[in-house]
Design a protein around this motif. Structure first.
Motif, mmCIF file in Angstrom:
data_model
loop_
_atom_site.group_PDB
_atom_site.id
_atom_site.type_symbol
_atom_site.label_atom_id
_atom_site.label_comp_id
_atom_site.label_asym_id
_atom_site.label_seq_id
_atom_site.Cartn_x
_atom_site.Cartn_y
_atom_site.Cartn_z
ATOM 1 N N LEU A 93 2.230 11.534 -10.087
ATOM 2 C CA LEU A 93 1.457 12.765 -10.266
ATOM 3 C C LEU A 93 2.313 13.880 -10.864
ATOM 4 C CD1 LEU A 93 -0.638 12.704 -6.999
ATOM 5 C CD2 LEU A 93 -1.572 12.776 -9.309
ATOM 6 N N GLU A 94 3.624 13.736 -10.713
ATOM 7 C CA GLU A 94 4.555 14.702 -11.326
ATOM 8 C C GLU A 94 5.007 14.136 -12.659
ATOM 9 O OE1 GLU A 94 5.850 17.894 -10.939
ATOM 10 O OE2 GLU A 94 3.986 17.678 -9.794
ATOM 11 N N ILE A 95 4.553 14.701 -13.696
ATOM 12 C CA ILE A 95 4.821 14.133 -15.023
ATOM 13 C C ILE A 95 6.318 14.150 -15.352
ATOM 14 C CG2 ILE A 95 4.528 16.249 -16.422
ATOM 15 C CD1 ILE A 95 2.719 14.346 -18.238
ATOM 16 N N SER A 96 7.016 15.111 -14.733
ATOM 17 C CA SER A 96 8.453 15.200 -15.021
ATOM 18 C C SER A 96 9.230 13.979 -14.518
ATOM 19 C CB SER A 96 9.016 16.462 -14.379
ATOM 20 O OG SER A 96 8.889 16.371 -12.968
ATOM 21 N N THR A 97 8.611 13.227 -13.667
ATOM 22 C CA THR A 97 9.334 12.082 -13.079
ATOM 23 C C THR A 97 9.176 10.817 -13.926
ATOM 24 O OG1 THR A 97 7.452 11.300 -11.786
ATOM 25 C CG2 THR A 97 8.871 12.952 -10.747
ATOM 26 N N THR A 108 0.831 -1.207 0.000
ATOM 27 C CA THR A 108 0.000 0.000 0.000
ATOM 28 C C THR A 108 0.866 1.258 0.000
ATOM 29 O OG1 THR A 108 -1.608 -1.223 1.281
ATOM 30 C CG2 THR A 108 -1.925 1.151 1.165
ATOM 31 N N PHE A 109 1.879 1.269 0.910
ATOM 32 C CA PHE A 109 2.737 2.461 0.963
ATOM 33 C C PHE A 109 3.495 2.655 -0.338
ATOM 34 C CE2 PHE A 109 2.472 2.141 5.731
ATOM 35 C CZ PHE A 109 1.808 3.346 5.889
ATOM 36 N N CYS A 110 3.952 1.513 -0.898
ATOM 37 C CA CYS A 110 4.673 1.629 -2.174
ATOM 38 C C CYS A 110 3.751 2.217 -3.243
ATOM 39 C CB CYS A 110 5.191 0.266 -2.630
ATOM 40 S SG CYS A 110 6.580 -0.303 -1.640
ATOM 41 N N SER A 111 2.494 1.776 -3.232
ATOM 42 C CA SER A 111 1.560 2.277 -4.249
ATOM 43 C C SER A 111 1.279 3.765 -4.029
ATOM 44 C CB SER A 111 0.260 1.468 -4.220
ATOM 45 O OG SER A 111 -0.486 1.780 -3.068
ATOM 46 N N ARG A 112 1.183 4.154 -2.758
ATOM 47 C CA ARG A 112 0.946 5.587 -2.474
ATOM 48 C C ARG A 112 2.139 6.423 -2.920
ATOM 49 N NH1 ARG A 112 -1.411 5.687 3.705
ATOM 50 N NH2 ARG A 112 -3.260 4.420 3.338
ATOM 51 N N ILE A 113 3.340 5.907 -2.591
ATOM 52 C CA ILE A 113 4.554 6.657 -2.956
ATOM 53 C C ILE A 113 4.632 6.807 -4.475
ATOM 54 C CG2 ILE A 113 7.090 6.517 -2.984
ATOM 55 C CD1 ILE A 113 6.816 5.012 -0.227
ATOM 56 N N LEU A 114 4.423 5.679 -5.155
ATOM 57 C CA LEU A 114 4.535 5.718 -6.619
ATOM 58 C C LEU A 114 3.449 6.611 -7.228
ATOM 59 C CD1 LEU A 114 6.100 4.731 -9.023
ATOM 60 C CD2 LEU A 114 4.699 2.676 -9.092
ATOM 61 N N LEU A 115 2.292 6.561 -6.614
ATOM 62 C CA LEU A 115 1.202 7.402 -7.123
ATOM 63 C C LEU A 115 1.586 8.877 -7.027
ATOM 64 C CD1 LEU A 115 -1.655 7.904 -8.134
ATOM 65 C CD2 LEU A 115 -2.479 7.636 -5.805
ATOM 66 N N ASN A 116 2.109 9.251 -5.866
ATOM 67 C CA ASN A 116 2.499 10.656 -5.702
ATOM 68 C C ASN A 116 3.620 11.048 -6.662
ATOM 69 O OD1 ASN A 116 0.587 11.252 -3.849
ATOM 70 N ND2 ASN A 116 1.930 11.139 -2.052
ATOM 71 N N PHE A 117 4.552 10.119 -6.828
ATOM 72 C CA PHE A 117 5.625 10.397 -7.798
ATOM 73 C C PHE A 117 5.049 10.580 -9.202
ATOM 74 C CE2 PHE A 117 9.155 7.946 -5.321
ATOM 75 C CZ PHE A 117 9.228 8.998 -4.422
#
Lengths: 200, 640
Positions: free
Chosen positions: A35-39, A24-33
């Motif tokens: 959200l920044e298209i530059s990443t 779950t935390f990994c999915s949240r982290i990746l989701l937030n990342f």
């Protein structure tokens, strides 16, 4: 009635599976990342898609809230990644792409279907991916679903078909075939077809 | 000159006058040690023998003096013994035959043996003649000095009545003779093995008599004091001894007397069997405080050390509190002395006073803790060590933490800074006490008596003290860090700097202290967590992330998580590059709970109050942590 008891277990074997919280935390982290298209490019290089593959395993099999969240986050991540042209090409090579798309299509959840339309719109924008889209087994039901939904979805549906016509002429016949199928359904779809014909 | 005088005037002089002149000349010549060898070689012993045989009292007395001069030289005495004259003299010195004054000089020559004492006693008892007594006393002083290290010879002398001879001399009432008496007694008491016997035979009475002589010489009283000091080292029953000490102090204000008595008190205080007796005697407390107030430095030190030992006794602490001496003590320690050693001993005493739980509250109330913290400002590693120890002990109790938090933390940080500055942080860990991560450390310090310990002189011991101090500081900071209000205090007081320097030395203890302090501290008020990050908590966590020790990993990840809960601190943490440290720490563990904790912290860093933090997310991805997140997810995530 006779009851035949089985053998009693001496010990309870606990699941050796990992932690759903970790996922779950990994999915949240990746989701937030994501959200920044530059990443996106860097995430692709850093094999973030392998994570997405893990999340895809939760699709349709989620029982707990955390599992459902992983599934939801995964879907969202996929749709976000599809905003980047260079990522789409890679994404479509993964089986997870179909897993997520089918899930979204049959989820009965309007927001997920909207995601799906966005994904397909983005893929359709990719010049060489027309054939890939049309050859998806759920392509037809997907367009049907879009056509039967909100105006936004209908608009997306039209845009997808238009793009397919524009970008991959060899597949026009297939597109026409699809539009023919749509015709059989309703008056609404007739108007849609007219629109498409007009663009042609 | 003698020969010339005789040649010029011999015929005119009577025989007796010539004999007197010859014996006087010899006596004078023998008053110089340097002439002894030549004189003996020239036959002076035989001449004196012949002169004595004349049986003239005046001549004999002069011969006795001459012989006394000669016998005072140990080398000559040995030579005489080697020549076999001893046997003859021993015969002469038999009590039955040694009845005349004429034989007395020969008896003296039989050197430190019982015969001398017996004869001396006989002479003193029979004659009570001041001149004879002076010669006898002088001889006994020399003899007792020569034999003072031979316990068995002294015992023989005692058994043969030397104390009676001393008593006789004392009874004459001459101050010079009393000085001899005191010197003889002091010499006899040199070896402790005879102390019990001498006391049994009344040596304390003689000392009391000599002490109480109002017209007595100061030197006599000093020797009495020295005698009592010697007795204090071993005597079993000390009640009479203490009475004699007090009596002597009452009769003399001479500095050296006070010095010896203070040393005696200190010596008694180091003996467990005597301590309680002293600890409960208010008069003695008064004497000791008086010694500390107005005596010379060495005496003050003895007084302070004695009181220090006595303060190990709970009852004594209570009495000192009740009589107000604790306040005096504090004043002396802070204001009335400039001596570093005395201040150090005072600090030890204050530590002891605070040790007694029964009176701790009151001791703190009247300023003992304050005084100790004040003393720790001086540049003394002993005092700083004690201060750190007290603060550590206090930090182990919830109710005491509040008392030391505000002033104690700055002191701890300053003390630890000074230790670092002195030793350059090259310290080893010789002393450790168990420290539980996430909990306060229990106080398991030995409840030691802070006895005389000025042997800490070598560099190694100094290192040990510094290392010890540093660990007390670290332990106390660890415990106090757990309080909510500690965050700001620590952050602004330089605690992060202290921890960073702890980490500069590769040492397991340092690492666990550092990790634990930070862990405890990370529970502080949310706002204070931001201050911690601003003061450099992240570089510290980066340093800790190299550790593979489980406790450090737990503490580090928990700290990261707690700090990440502070929204305002998140951006700073990301900029300070916390993320690679997080995943590096996670790489060292397979504990699912810890991995969840670490990932939760990482997730916090990607968020702000309203959704994701774009800037932080971009920075985090740039740091290259994603492959580690993928690995963690694959390895520890739930596999469907």
């Amino acid at each position: 009635m006779t009851f035949h008891p089985g053998f009693c277990a001496n010990s309870i074997h606990q699941s050796t599976n990992g932690s759903v919280l970790v996922t779950t935390f990994c999915s949240r982290i990746l989701l937030n990342f994501t959200l920044e298209i530059s990443t996106h490019q860097r995430l692709l290089e850093d094999k973030a898609l392998e994570c997405l593959e893990i999340f895809s395993k939760y699709i349709g099999k989620s029982e707990t809230e955390y599992e459902k969240e992983v599934s939801r986050n995964g879907t969202f991540i996929l749709s976000l990644l599809c905003n980047s042209n260079h990522v789409i090409g890679h994404l479509t090579e993964y089986k997870l792409f179909d897993v997520f798309c089918e899930h979204m299509l049959y989820s009965q959840n309007s927001s997920e279907i909207l995601f799906l339309s966005q994904i397909f719109l983005n893929v359709a924008l990719h010049p060489s991916r027309g054939t890939f889209l049309v050859s998806r087994p759920y392509f037809e039901p997907m367009l049907n679903a879009f056509a039967l939904s909100s105006n936004d979805l209908k608009a997306n549906c039209v845009k997808i078909i238009k793009l397919l016509f524009e970008n991959d002429t060899s597949k026009v016949s297939e597109a026409k075939k699809m539009t023919g199928l749509l015709l059989t359904n309703s008056h609404e779809k007739k108007r849609l077809l007219c629109t498409i014909a007009r663009w042609q | 000159m003698l020969v010339r005088y005789q040649a010029e005037n011999g015929e005119e002089l009577q025989m007796k006058t010539r004999q007197i002149l010859v014996s006087t000349g010899l006596c004078n010549l023998l008053s110089d040690f340097k002439s002894h060898s030549i004189m003996v070689e020239a036959g002076v012993v035989e001449v004196l023998d012949k002169l004595t045989d004349l049986q003239d009292k005046t001549v004999s007395l002069i011969c006795v003096k001459a012989t006394s001069n000669l016998v005072s030289n140990p080398k000559i005495r040995d030579e005489i013994l080697a020549r076999g004259i001893l046997d003859e003299w021993m015969e002469v010195s038999e009590p039955t035959r040694a009845s005349s004054e004429m034989d007395f000089h020969k008896i003296l020559l039989t050197i430190p043996f019982p015969f001398v004492c017996r004869s001396a006693q006989t002479q003193l008892i029979n004659h009570k003649d001041l001149d004879i007594c002076m010669v006898c006393g002088n001889a006994l002083v020399h003899i007792s000095y020569d034999v003072m290290m031979k316990a068995e010879v002294v015992l023989d002398m005692v058994e043969n009545g030397i104390l009676n001879a001393v008593r006789q001399m004392n009874e004459i009432g001459d101050s010079r003779l009393n000085f001899f008496c005191a010197t003889i007694i002091c010499n006899l008491l040199f070896e402790s093995s005879n102390h019990e016997k001498l006391v049994e035979m009344g040596v304390l009475d003689i000392i009391d008599s000599l002490s109480s002589d109002k017209t007595g010489l100061a030197e006599t009283k000093i020797r009495c004091a020295a005698s009592l000091e010697r007795l204090s080292s071993s005597l079993t029953s000390v009640v009479s001894l203490i009475a004699s000490m007090s009596s002597l102090l009452a009769h003399s204000t001479v500095n050296n007397v006070t010095h010896y008595i203070s040393a005696a008190f200190f010596s008694l205080s180091t003996r467990q069997s005597c301590m309680h007796l002293l600890a409960n005697d208010r008069e003695i407390h008064k004497l000791l405080i008086a010694m500390m107030r107005g005596s010379e430095c060495d005496t003050q030190i003895h007084g302070a050390k004695t009181l220090c030992n006595l303060t190990c006794d709970e009852e004594c602490a209570g009495i000192l509190l009740e009589t107000g001496f604790v306040s005096d003590f504090v004043v002396i320690a802070i204001l009335r002395t400039n001596s570093e050693i005395i201040k150090e001993v005072c600090a030890q005493s204050l530590f002891n006073l605070l040790h007694h739980e029964k009176f701790r509250e009151e001791m703190v109330e009247i300023g003992v803790l304050w005084a100790l913290m004040k003393l720790s400002k001086m540049d003394s590693r002993v005092t700083q060590n004690i201060c750190a120890k007290v603060l550590f002990n206090f930090s182990c109790y919830d109710d005491m933490q509040q008392k030391i938090l505000e002033h104690g933390v700055p002191r701890l940080l300053q003390v630890s800074y000074r230790v670092r500055a002195k030793r350059g942080m090259n310290v080893c860990s010789f002393f450790s006490f168990p420290l539980e991560v996430a909990t306060k450390s229990p106080s398991n310090l030995p409840e030691q008596l802070l006895k005389f310990s000025h042997q800490i002189a070598t560099e190694k011991k100094e290192d040990l003290v510094d290392s010890n101090t540093k660990q007390f500081c670290a332990g106390a900071l660890c415990n106090l860090a757990f309080r909510k209000e500690a965050g700001q205090l620590y952050a602004k007081g330089g605690a992060i700097g202290f921890m960073k320097e702890l980490m500069d030395v590769e040492d397991d203890d340092n690492e666990i202290y550092c990790a634990t302090i930070l862990y405890n501290l990370s529970h502080c008020d949310i706002e204070a967590r931001f201050s911690l990050v601003q003061e450099g908590a992240v570089p510290l966590l980066i340093n800790l992330s190299k550790s593979k020790a489980e406790k450090t990993i737990i503490a580090s990840l928990s700290s990261m998580y707690n700090l990440s809960l502070c929204m305002g601190a998140r951006g700073e943490m990301v900029k300070d590059n916390i993320a690679p440290a997080m995943v590096a720490t996670l790489d060292h563990t397979s504990n699912l709970k810890l991995i969840e904790l670490g990932l939760a912290a990482l997730y916090h860093l990607t968020c702000k109050a309203e959704g994701h933090d774009a800037e932080s997310c971009a920075l985090l991805v740039k740091t290259g942590i994603m492959p580690s997140v993928v690995t963690l997810c694959m390895k520890f995530g739930s596999q469907r």
